[in-house]
Design a protein around this motif. Structure first.
Motif, PDB file in Angstrom:
ATOM      1  N   TYR A 195     -35.868  13.480   9.518  1.00 32.13           N
ATOM      2  CA  TYR A 195     -35.594  12.666   9.103  1.00 32.13           C
ATOM      3  C   TYR A 195     -35.027  12.432   7.457  1.00 32.13           C
ATOM      4  O   TYR A 195     -35.105  11.335   6.488  1.00 32.13           O
ATOM      5  N   SER A 196     -34.330  13.691   7.003  1.00 33.26           N
ATOM      6  CA  SER A 196     -33.349  13.145   6.135  1.00 33.26           C
ATOM      7  C   SER A 196     -32.410  12.433   6.250  1.00 33.26           C
ATOM      8  O   SER A 196     -31.428  11.745   5.924  1.00 33.26           O
ATOM      9  N   VAL A 197     -31.514  12.119   7.598  1.00 31.97           N
ATOM     10  CA  VAL A 197     -30.841  11.373   8.062  1.00 31.97           C
ATOM     11  C   VAL A 197     -31.231  10.277   8.357  1.00 31.97           C
ATOM     12  O   VAL A 197     -30.234   8.905   8.090  1.00 31.97           O
ATOM     13  N   ALA A 198     -32.519   9.997   8.611  1.00 29.04           N
ATOM     14  CA  ALA A 198     -33.177   9.084   8.317  1.00 29.04           C
ATOM     15  C   ALA A 198     -33.746   8.017   6.985  1.00 29.04           C
ATOM     16  O   ALA A 198     -33.159   7.376   6.694  1.00 29.04           O
ATOM     17  N   TRP A 199     -33.663   9.085   6.187  1.00 33.48           N
ATOM     18  CA  TRP A 199     -33.693   8.565   5.027  1.00 33.48           C
ATOM     19  C   TRP A 199     -32.214   8.246   4.317  1.00 33.48           C
ATOM     20  O   TRP A 199     -32.597   6.764   3.511  1.00 33.48           O
ATOM     21  N   ALA A 200     -31.378   8.736   4.626  1.00 31.72           N
ATOM     22  CA  ALA A 200     -29.533   9.048   4.059  1.00 31.72           C
ATOM     23  C   ALA A 200     -29.281   7.370   4.990  1.00 31.72           C
ATOM     24  O   ALA A 200     -29.035   6.251   4.319  1.00 31.72           O
ATOM     25  N   ASP A 201     -30.202   7.283   6.170  1.00 23.13           N
ATOM     26  CA  ASP A 201     -29.130   6.112   6.434  1.00 23.13           C
ATOM     27  C   ASP A 201     -30.039   4.767   5.744  1.00 23.13           C
ATOM     28  O   ASP A 201     -29.305   3.658   5.602  1.00 23.13           O
ATOM     29  N   SER A 202     -31.204   4.593   5.523  1.00 18.91           N
ATOM     30  CA  SER A 202     -31.661   3.720   5.005  1.00 18.91           C
ATOM     31  C   SER A 202     -31.571   3.357   3.012  1.00 18.91           C
ATOM     32  O   SER A 202     -31.731   2.395   2.885  1.00 18.91           O
ATOM     33  N   VAL A 203     -30.988   3.974   2.696  1.00 16.40           N
ATOM     34  CA  VAL A 203     -30.452   4.397   1.003  1.00 16.40           C
ATOM     35  C   VAL A 203     -28.771   3.597   1.397  1.00 16.40           C
ATOM     36  O   VAL A 203     -28.792   2.732   0.869  1.00 16.40           O
ATOM     37  N   ARG A 252     -23.249   5.318   4.251  1.00 21.51           N
ATOM     38  CA  ARG A 252     -22.235   6.568   4.408  1.00 21.51           C
ATOM     39  C   ARG A 252     -22.713   7.534   3.909  1.00 21.51           C
ATOM     40  O   ARG A 252     -21.627   8.382   3.816  1.00 21.51           O
ATOM     41  N   MET A 253     -24.125   7.937   3.633  1.00 24.79           N
ATOM     42  CA  MET A 253     -24.831   8.721   2.727  1.00 24.79           C
ATOM     43  C   MET A 253     -25.354   9.841   4.373  1.00 24.79           C
ATOM     44  O   MET A 253     -25.191  11.241   4.050  1.00 24.79           O
ATOM     45  N   ILE A 254     -24.831   9.122   5.577  1.00 25.98           N
ATOM     46  CA  ILE A 254     -25.993   9.574   7.185  1.00 25.98           C
ATOM     47  C   ILE A 254     -25.500  11.587   6.895  1.00 25.98           C
ATOM     48  O   ILE A 254     -25.225  12.309   7.234  1.00 25.98           O
ATOM     49  N   MET A 255     -23.396  10.849   7.082  1.00 26.26           N
ATOM     50  CA  MET A 255     -22.916  12.453   7.199  1.00 26.26           C
ATOM     51  C   MET A 255     -22.591  14.146   6.568  1.00 26.26           C
ATOM     52  O   MET A 255     -22.958  14.634   6.729  1.00 26.26           O
ATOM     53  N   SER A 256     -22.685  13.272   5.061  1.00 30.37           N
ATOM     54  CA  SER A 256     -23.057  14.442   4.102  1.00 30.37           C
ATOM     55  C   SER A 256     -24.118  15.524   3.914  1.00 30.37           C
ATOM     56  O   SER A 256     -24.850  15.992   3.635  1.00 30.37           O
ATOM     57  N   VAL A 257     -25.327  13.983   4.393  1.00 32.61           N
ATOM     58  CA  VAL A 257     -26.832  14.354   4.084  1.00 32.61           C
ATOM     59  C   VAL A 257     -26.495  15.246   5.531  1.00 32.61           C
ATOM     60  O   VAL A 257     -27.218  16.643   5.805  1.00 32.61           O
ATOM     61  N   LEU A 283     -24.897  17.019   7.541  1.00 32.32           N
ATOM     62  CA  LEU A 283     -23.784  18.785   6.858  1.00 32.32           C
ATOM     63  C   LEU A 283     -24.832  19.087   6.397  1.00 32.32           C
ATOM     64  O   LEU A 283     -24.753  20.707   6.415  1.00 32.32           O
ATOM     65  N   VAL A 284     -24.722  19.343   5.239  1.00 35.77           N
ATOM     66  CA  VAL A 284     -26.043  19.299   3.925  1.00 35.77           C
ATOM     67  C   VAL A 284     -26.532  20.289   4.642  1.00 35.77           C
ATOM     68  O   VAL A 284     -27.550  21.496   4.736  1.00 35.77           O
ATOM     69  N   THR A 285     -27.532  19.441   4.979  1.00 32.19           N
ATOM     70  CA  THR A 285     -29.234  19.635   5.905  1.00 32.19           C
ATOM     71  C   THR A 285     -29.013  20.556   6.983  1.00 32.19           C
ATOM     72  O   THR A 285     -29.755  21.561   6.363  1.00 32.19           O
ATOM     73  N   TYR A 286     -27.963  21.025   7.905  1.00 31.28           N
ATOM     74  CA  TYR A 286     -27.790  21.371   8.914  1.00 31.28           C
ATOM     75  C   TYR A 286     -27.516  22.506   8.470  1.00 31.28           C
ATOM     76  O   TYR A 286     -28.347  23.951   8.536  1.00 31.28           O
TER      77      TYR A 286
END
Length: 143
Positions: free
Chosen positions: A65-73, A76-81, A83-86
């Motif tokens: 959900y965090s990566v899907a949210w980042a992708d929907s926003v 370019r946020m996918i990698m940072s979100v 990695l931080v989530t992990y």
């Protein structure tokens, strides 16, 4: 558009078509593994296996959900979100496991086995789902 708007929720959900298969496989694992844990190590074993599988599933859901949210926003946020989530999840999981280890609970080893089984089942199911899913294809541009 806010994160709570129906359009944003649909944008996130549309990026998670694999969840049905992975959640069903994880539920099947839970149904099979919990009695095995109970049979091997008693009530604590059954509870430990169930907790481990559940922790693995919750961990994957948080990531998905965090990566899907980042992708929907913004993609370019996918990698940072991600990695931080992990990193946050692994620190929290380590803290939980360390806290449980100090109690001497006999379900800790079955819990670890449940986590491993949950990770293997989720990953294998997602891999099979990905291999069976049609790949997006963009044909040559019409000139």
């Amino acid at each position: 558009m806010t994160a709570r708007s129906p359009g944003q929720w649909h944008a996130v959900q549309s990026r998670l078509p694999h969840l049905r298969a992975t959640l069903l496989a994880s539920a099947a694992l839970l149904v099979v593994a919990t009695p095995v844990g109970f049979g091997v190590a008693g009530v604590d074993g059954g509870a430990g296996v169930a907790a481990g599988v559940t922790l693995a599933v919750v961990s994957y859901l948080i990531s998905a959900y965090s990566v899907a949210w980042a992708d929907s926003v913004h993609p370019r946020m996918i990698m940072s979100v991600g990695l931080v989530t992990y990193a946050v999840k692994m620190v929290l999981l380590g803290m939980v496991m360390a806290a449980i280890a100090t109690t001497g609970w006999s379900g800790l080893l079955p819990m670890g086995a449940g986590i491993i089984a949950g990770v293997v089942v989720w990953t294998a199911t997602q891999l099979v789902w990905a291999l069976r899913s049609p790949l997006p294809y963009a044909g040559p541009s019409g000139r």
